[in-house]
Design a protein around this motif. Sequence first.
Motif, mmCIF file in Angstrom:
data_model
loop_
_atom_site.group_PDB
_atom_site.id
_atom_site.type_symbol
_atom_site.label_atom_id
_atom_site.label_comp_id
_atom_site.label_asym_id
_atom_site.label_seq_id
_atom_site.Cartn_x
_atom_site.Cartn_y
_atom_site.Cartn_z
ATOM 1 N N PHE A 60 0.910 -1.242 0.018
ATOM 2 C CA PHE A 60 -0.001 -0.056 0.117
ATOM 3 C C PHE A 60 0.824 1.271 -0.002
ATOM 4 O O PHE A 60 0.623 2.190 -0.749
ATOM 5 N N ALA A 64 0.847 4.142 -2.765
ATOM 6 C CA ALA A 64 0.580 5.560 -2.442
ATOM 7 C C ALA A 64 1.767 6.381 -3.191
ATOM 8 O O ALA A 64 1.432 7.385 -3.686
ATOM 9 N N ILE A 71 -3.477 7.010 1.486
ATOM 10 C CA ILE A 71 -3.684 6.429 2.983
ATOM 11 C C ILE A 71 -4.012 7.444 3.817
ATOM 12 O O ILE A 71 -3.211 8.315 3.941
ATOM 13 N N SER A 77 -7.163 2.936 3.415
ATOM 14 C CA SER A 77 -6.598 3.037 2.284
ATOM 15 C C SER A 77 -7.599 3.052 1.272
ATOM 16 O O SER A 77 -8.353 2.143 0.986
#
Length: 232
Positions: A60, A64, A71, A77
Amino acid sequence: MGIETIQIEQVDQSAPVGPQLIRALRQAIVRNQFEPGTRLSEAEIGARFGVSRQPVREAFIKLAEEGLLEIRPQRGSFVRKISVGAVLDARFVREAVEADIAKACATARPAGLVEELRGQIAAQARLVDHHPAAFVPLDDEFHHTLAKGAGRPNAWAVIVGMKSQMDRVRQMTSAHFPLEHLIAQHTAVVDAIDAGDPEAAEKAMRGHLQMILSDLPAIREAFPDYFDPDAA
């Protein structure tokens, strides 16, 4: 679309998990299987792939950094909406780099390049009526082959690192617009390389990569909720 309906491969536990997870999630986002604004759960993703939450969290963070996820502390998220500015920036860089790549190929005319490219175009044509969403990987293969033919494989690596937002639009274009025009443009590039005409190859490539400029307004109108109104 829920995580349980996404067609993604399981992680190969004998290989490093992180890169596989990043690649699979990136692909699902780029293909709009996870629609913009969708909240992604570390627990659900981990369960779907059969991994712990730690590699999911790291994936994640990486996504991002690429602008594909947002996030939000204490909230979760979320799949980022598409930034038109990022799409246009990626297109600008691609045109600058790939016009020179096409020109270099037409100047050097590497042995076997034209035959390889024509074979790829034939494969693209077979997808037009049946699997339009599969066109984008073949399109990438075509452009990557040109970069290698020009002796600039690292130039393609640079492009890959910044074109995720553009790829999301390309997926929608392949699914909702005729692909024959794109294939004709690929053919024009290869014809110019085959003829040893660098200027024509450069012009054909520029025209090809400018096509998204005319498609983008229609895509935004058809999918207004997919785009970030504050990042136009």
